[in-house]
Enzyme design. Structure first.
Site, PDB file in Angstrom:
ATOM      1  N   LYS A 154       0.833  -1.187   0.131  1.00 24.96           N
ATOM      2  CA  LYS A 154       0.034   0.075   0.034  1.00 24.96           C
ATOM      3  C   LYS A 154       1.068   1.164   0.006  1.00 24.96           C
ATOM      4  O   LYS A 154       1.287   1.519   1.044  1.00 24.96           O
ATOM      5  CB  LYS A 154      -0.819   0.014   1.206  1.00 24.96           C
ATOM      6  CG  LYS A 154      -2.283   0.483   0.995  1.00 24.96           C
ATOM      7  CD  LYS A 154      -3.185   0.349   2.059  1.00 24.96           C
ATOM      8  CE  LYS A 154      -4.428   1.095   1.971  1.00 24.96           C
ATOM      9  NZ  LYS A 154      -5.259   1.500   0.601  1.00 24.96           N
TER      10      LYS A 154
HETATM   11  N1  PMP Z   1      -7.482  -2.531  -3.528  1.00 26.66           N
HETATM   12  C1  PMP Z   1      -7.026  -1.202  -3.545  1.00 26.66           C
HETATM   13  C2  PMP Z   1      -6.308  -0.609  -4.616  1.00 26.66           C
HETATM   14  C3  PMP Z   1      -7.056  -0.472  -2.281  1.00 26.66           C
HETATM   15  O1  PMP Z   1      -6.731   0.816  -2.074  1.00 26.66           O
HETATM   16  C4  PMP Z   1      -8.084  -1.078  -1.180  1.00 26.66           C
HETATM   17  C5  PMP Z   1      -7.956  -0.359   0.195  1.00 26.66           C
HETATM   18  N2  PMP Z   1      -7.249  -0.599   1.111  1.00 26.66           N
HETATM   19  C6  PMP Z   1      -8.477  -2.614  -1.320  1.00 26.66           C
HETATM   20  C7  PMP Z   1      -8.215  -3.198  -2.576  1.00 26.66           C
HETATM   21  C8  PMP Z   1      -9.226  -2.963  -0.311  1.00 26.66           C
HETATM   22  O2  PMP Z   1      -8.295  -3.379   0.825  1.00 26.66           O
HETATM   23  P1  PMP Z   1      -8.790  -3.661   2.396  1.00 26.66           P
HETATM   24  O3  PMP Z   1     -10.024  -4.457   2.372  1.00 26.66           O
HETATM   25  O4  PMP Z   1      -7.247  -4.289   3.135  1.00 26.66           O
HETATM   26  O5  PMP Z   1      -9.042  -2.413   2.904  1.00 26.66           O
END
Ligand code: PMP
Length: 297
Positions: A154
């Site tokens: 991330k």
């Molecule tokens: N894909 C992207 C590109 C994201 O930014 C997110 C948000 N964090 C997600 C998927 C979903 O991830 P999570 O369920 O861990 O929030």
């Protein structure tokens, strides 16, 4: 929207300070080159007080992202969780979104730094994609090639791709974008993972070209526990257009039902879909599971 008031407190480099007094250098590597890592975490009000959902998983992913970007990370996962609870308490927040950000010290070179800033902020944030069903378009932008970056981490800079995709979708009158990967397979939304339902089976893009969502993993577990098969694989836009129903998942978005893709509506009513059942189950889990994880119990 305003993310803070005069009284809002943030954790910044070992201190509790007012958000309005937090400062950063205009020579920060993050501002110029997008190098920083972050998380998006939700806390929920439970009968036992405020509780952070999947706190370990989120801070472990933050640690992983930092390692991948050579950003120094000197806090343990447990310390960051404790700090997050303190942050919520100091701000009188229970249902809240928590945003840790680890960003390098000033550095105009393209080399790793020795020190990084640690910010943890929190604010009240409604479901990121709202609660109405979404009209989605297949983006003209692809998700970043995993050979060009650590797509599974991330990283702040990756979100320029997300901003382009969402902006394009909004400009064209859609609610949100859906991006393909560099091989033309379905990947994910700008800030959420994708699931679709066909003949009572769920399908979701496999890991490799997407962010491995913590909500995605939770939804797979929940679906399996409810007796549904979940197939992870490589799927084309046509597979999605031929599906019965679809939805996005993410910490900020939770479970967001999709009404149409490129103007083609799904035939199954959202209320009759597996996604709807999972949305309900997820809402229960974030409170129940949080109760089991609550540090005060
Ligand atoms: N894909 C992207 C590109 C994201 O930014 C997110 C948000 N964090 C997600 C998927 C979903 O991830 P999570 O369920 O861990 O929030």
């Amino acid at each position: 929207m305003s993310y803070f008031t005069d009284d809002t407190v943030v954790f910044y480099n070992g201190e509790w300070i007012n958000a309005k007094d937090a400062q950063t250098s205009v020579y920060a590597q993050t501002l110029h080159y997008g190098n920083a890592v972050f998380e998006g975490i939700r806390a929920y009000a439970t009968d036992y007080g405020c509780s952070i959902f999947k706190a370990h998983e989120h801070y472990e992913r933050l640690e992983y992202s930092a390692k991948k970007m050579y950003i120094p990370f000197n806090y343990s996962v447990d310390t960051l969780i404790q700090l997050s609870y303190q942050l919520l308490e100091k701000n009188g927040l229970k249902d809240a979104y928590i945003r840790p950000l680890i960003f390098p010290e000033p550095n105009m070179s393209l080399m790793p730094v020795e020190n990084a800033n640690v910010l943890i902020a929190a604010w009240k944030w409604d479901r990121y994609l709202g609660s109405k069903l979404l009209n989605v378009m297949i983006s003209s932008f692809e998700r970043p090639n995993p050979k060009s970056c650590h797509v599974e981490a991330k990283v702040s800079g990756h979100y320029t791709n997300s901003i382009l995709a969402t902006t394009e979708a909004k400009h064209k009158g859609f609610d949100e974008a859906l991006l393909l990967d560099m091989n033309g397979y379905l990947a994910e939304g700008p800030g959420a993972n994708l699931f679709f339902e066909k003949d009572e089976t769920l399908y979701t893009p496999a890991l490799g070209n997407i962010l491995p969502g913590i909500t995605r993993a939770t939804i797979i577990e929940l679906a399996n526990a409810m007796g549904y098969k979940v197939v992870e694989g490589q799927f084309k836009t046509e597979d999605l257009l031929a599906a019965d129903s679809a939805f996005f998942t993410g910490t900020a978005a939770e479970v967001a039902g999709i009404q149409s893709v490129n103007g083609k509506a799904f035939n199954l009513k959202w209320e009759d879909s597996i996604g709807y059942q999972l949305s309900d189950a997820y809402q229960q889990l974030v409170v129940e599971k949080s109760v089991h994880n609550h540090p005060m119990i």
